[in-house]
Design a protein around this motif. Structure first.
Motif, PDB file in Angstrom:
ATOM      1  N   UNK A   1       0.746  -1.182  -0.089  1.00  0.00           N
ATOM      2  CA  UNK A   1      -0.024   0.077  -0.055  1.00  0.00           C
ATOM      3  C   UNK A   1       0.884   1.148   0.058  1.00  0.00           C
ATOM      4  N   UNK A   2       1.800   1.119   0.810  1.00  0.00           N
ATOM      5  CA  UNK A   2       2.853   2.495   0.910  1.00  0.00           C
ATOM      6  C   UNK A   2       3.409   2.503  -0.427  1.00  0.00           C
ATOM      7  N   UNK A   3       3.946   1.525  -1.043  1.00  0.00           N
ATOM      8  CA  UNK A   3       4.547   1.472  -2.129  1.00  0.00           C
ATOM      9  C   UNK A   3       3.782   2.100  -3.451  1.00  0.00           C
ATOM     10  N   UNK A   4       2.449   1.609  -3.394  1.00  0.00           N
ATOM     11  CA  UNK A   4       1.413   2.041  -4.442  1.00  0.00           C
ATOM     12  C   UNK A   4       1.190   3.682  -4.309  1.00  0.00           C
ATOM     13  N   UNK A   5       1.007   4.009  -3.104  1.00  0.00           N
ATOM     14  CA  UNK A   5       0.795   5.379  -2.844  1.00  0.00           C
ATOM     15  C   UNK A   5       1.956   6.172  -3.243  1.00  0.00           C
ATOM     16  N   UNK A   6       3.109   5.799  -3.135  1.00  0.00           N
ATOM     17  CA  UNK A   6       4.437   6.787  -3.315  1.00  0.00           C
ATOM     18  C   UNK A   6       4.282   6.382  -4.786  1.00  0.00           C
ATOM     19  N   UNK A   7       4.185   5.727  -5.548  1.00  0.00           N
ATOM     20  CA  UNK A   7       4.154   5.455  -6.978  1.00  0.00           C
ATOM     21  C   UNK A   7       3.011   6.418  -7.575  1.00  0.00           C
ATOM     22  N   UNK A   8       1.867   6.431  -6.863  1.00  0.00           N
ATOM     23  CA  UNK A   8       0.890   7.344  -7.422  1.00  0.00           C
ATOM     24  C   UNK A   8       0.998   8.931  -7.457  1.00  0.00           C
ATOM     25  N   UNK A   9       1.756   9.323  -6.297  1.00  0.00           N
ATOM     26  CA  UNK A   9       2.331  10.528  -6.087  1.00  0.00           C
ATOM     27  C   UNK A   9       3.615  11.135  -6.905  1.00  0.00           C
ATOM     28  N   UNK A  10       4.236  10.075  -7.500  1.00  0.00           N
ATOM     29  CA  UNK A  10       5.511  10.445  -8.188  1.00  0.00           C
ATOM     30  C   UNK A  10       5.388  11.260  -9.278  1.00  0.00           C
ATOM     31  N   UNK A  11       4.246  11.254 -10.265  1.00  0.00           N
ATOM     32  CA  UNK A  11       4.003  12.222 -11.389  1.00  0.00           C
ATOM     33  C   UNK A  11       3.909  13.618 -10.734  1.00  0.00           C
ATOM     34  N   UNK A  12       2.881  13.834  -9.788  1.00  0.00           N
ATOM     35  CA  UNK A  12       2.660  14.890  -9.182  1.00  0.00           C
ATOM     36  C   UNK A  12       4.090  15.597  -8.562  1.00  0.00           C
ATOM     37  N   UNK A  13       4.697  14.844  -7.992  1.00  0.00           N
ATOM     38  CA  UNK A  13       5.824  15.160  -7.363  1.00  0.00           C
ATOM     39  C   UNK A  13       6.963  15.823  -8.300  1.00  0.00           C
ATOM     40  N   UNK A  14       7.268  15.092  -9.611  1.00  0.00           N
ATOM     41  CA  UNK A  14       7.968  15.350 -10.530  1.00  0.00           C
ATOM     42  C   UNK A  14       7.386  16.636 -11.131  1.00  0.00           C
ATOM     43  N   UNK A  15       6.268  16.785 -11.390  1.00  0.00           N
ATOM     44  CA  UNK A  15       5.899  18.026 -12.152  1.00  0.00           C
ATOM     45  C   UNK A  15       5.932  19.412 -11.166  1.00  0.00           C
ATOM     46  N   UNK A  16       5.726  18.763  -9.893  1.00  0.00           N
ATOM     47  CA  UNK A  16       5.773  19.997  -8.650  1.00  0.00           C
ATOM     48  C   UNK A  16       7.276  20.514  -8.719  1.00  0.00           C
ATOM     49  N   UNK A  17       8.168  19.557  -8.815  1.00  0.00           N
ATOM     50  CA  UNK A  17       9.538  20.086  -8.675  1.00  0.00           C
ATOM     51  C   UNK A  17      10.052  20.623  -9.930  1.00  0.00           C
ATOM     52  N   UNK A  18       9.538  20.032 -10.980  1.00  0.00           N
ATOM     53  CA  UNK A  18       9.827  20.869 -12.226  1.00  0.00           C
ATOM     54  C   UNK A  18       9.565  22.316 -12.354  1.00  0.00           C
ATOM     55  N   UNK A  19       8.310  22.358 -11.859  1.00  0.00           N
ATOM     56  CA  UNK A  19       7.704  23.978 -12.014  1.00  0.00           C
ATOM     57  C   UNK A  19       8.123  24.767 -10.883  1.00  0.00           C
ATOM     58  N   UNK A  20       8.663  24.070  -9.795  1.00  0.00           N
ATOM     59  CA  UNK A  20       9.366  25.055  -8.937  1.00  0.00           C
ATOM     60  C   UNK A  20      10.837  25.306  -9.488  1.00  0.00           C
ATOM     61  N   UNK A  21      11.478  24.430 -10.197  1.00  0.00           N
ATOM     62  CA  UNK A  21      12.725  24.732 -10.909  1.00  0.00           C
ATOM     63  C   UNK A  21      12.645  26.038 -11.698  1.00  0.00           C
ATOM     64  N   UNK A  22      11.452  26.038 -12.404  1.00  0.00           N
ATOM     65  CA  UNK A  22      11.174  26.972 -13.438  1.00  0.00           C
ATOM     66  C   UNK A  22      10.849  28.507 -12.658  1.00  0.00           C
ATOM     67  N   UNK A  23      10.470  28.254 -11.368  1.00  0.00           N
ATOM     68  CA  UNK A  23       9.988  29.528 -10.569  1.00  0.00           C
ATOM     69  C   UNK A  23       8.751  29.852 -11.057  1.00  0.00           C
ATOM     70  N   UNK A  24       7.766  29.088 -11.564  1.00  0.00           N
ATOM     71  CA  UNK A  24       6.637  29.670 -11.713  1.00  0.00           C
ATOM     72  C   UNK A  24       5.326  28.803 -10.683  1.00  0.00           C
ATOM     73  N   UNK A  25       5.627  27.783 -10.001  1.00  0.00           N
ATOM     74  CA  UNK A  25       4.759  27.037  -9.321  1.00  0.00           C
ATOM     75  C   UNK A  25       4.016  25.819 -10.150  1.00  0.00           C
ATOM     76  N   UNK A  26       2.939  25.386  -9.320  1.00  0.00           N
ATOM     77  CA  UNK A  26       2.290  24.099 -10.130  1.00  0.00           C
ATOM     78  C   UNK A  26       0.823  24.716 -10.811  1.00  0.00           C
ATOM     79  N   UNK A  27       0.831  24.286 -11.957  1.00  0.00           N
ATOM     80  CA  UNK A  27      -0.096  25.059 -12.591  1.00  0.00           C
ATOM     81  C   UNK A  27      -1.537  23.864 -12.870  1.00  0.00           C
TER      82      UNK A  27
END
Length: 120
Positions: free
Chosen positions: A6-32
């Motif tokens: 369950x913990x692994x499934x939850x972590x995998x489910x959040x990974x795309x959101x985390x990647x998008x969040x990190x990428x947008x933070x890198x660009x300085x614009x936030x999450x859209x």
């Protein structure tokens, strides 16, 4: 450390959101929000770009704007930071288009959505 299924499934489910969040933070614009980008894309982008899910609006092929599916399919060339920089600066033929950081974040979220859907 061993994770439960369950913990692994939850972590995998959040990974795309985390990647998008990190990428947008890198660009300085936030999450859209890709859904909020749709009206803006319909109004401004479909004049020059082919955009999956939108009919072309008096497409101007002379502009030679890349299709959104090509942009989404090539994140190494069109990184979030590169897209944010490009959309932040007035340039031909988009010199009259002024986008807020929120608008840019939403458009980048739309590209993330295209990447996860295979450009459709």
């Amino acid at each position: 450390m061993r994770m439960s299924g369950i913990a692994l499934a939850f972590m995998l489910m959040l990974t795309p959101l985390s990647v998008a969040h990190a990428a947008n933070e890198e660009s300085g614009i936030g999450v859209g929000d890709a859904r909020k980008a749709r009206p803006l894309i319909a109004e401004l982008c479909t004049r020059c770009h082919l955009v999956p899910g939108f009919p072309p609006d008096k497409l101007q092929p002379a502009v030679k704007a890349p299709p959104f599916s090509d942009i989404a399919a090539n994140p190494s060339r069109y990184s979030d930071a590169a897209i944010a920089r490009f959309l932040s600066q007035p340039h031909w033929p988009m010199q009259g288009i002024i986008l807020s950081k929120r608008d840019i974040a939403n458009i980048i979220a739309f590209f993330h959505e295209l990447r996860t859907s295979g450009g459709k």
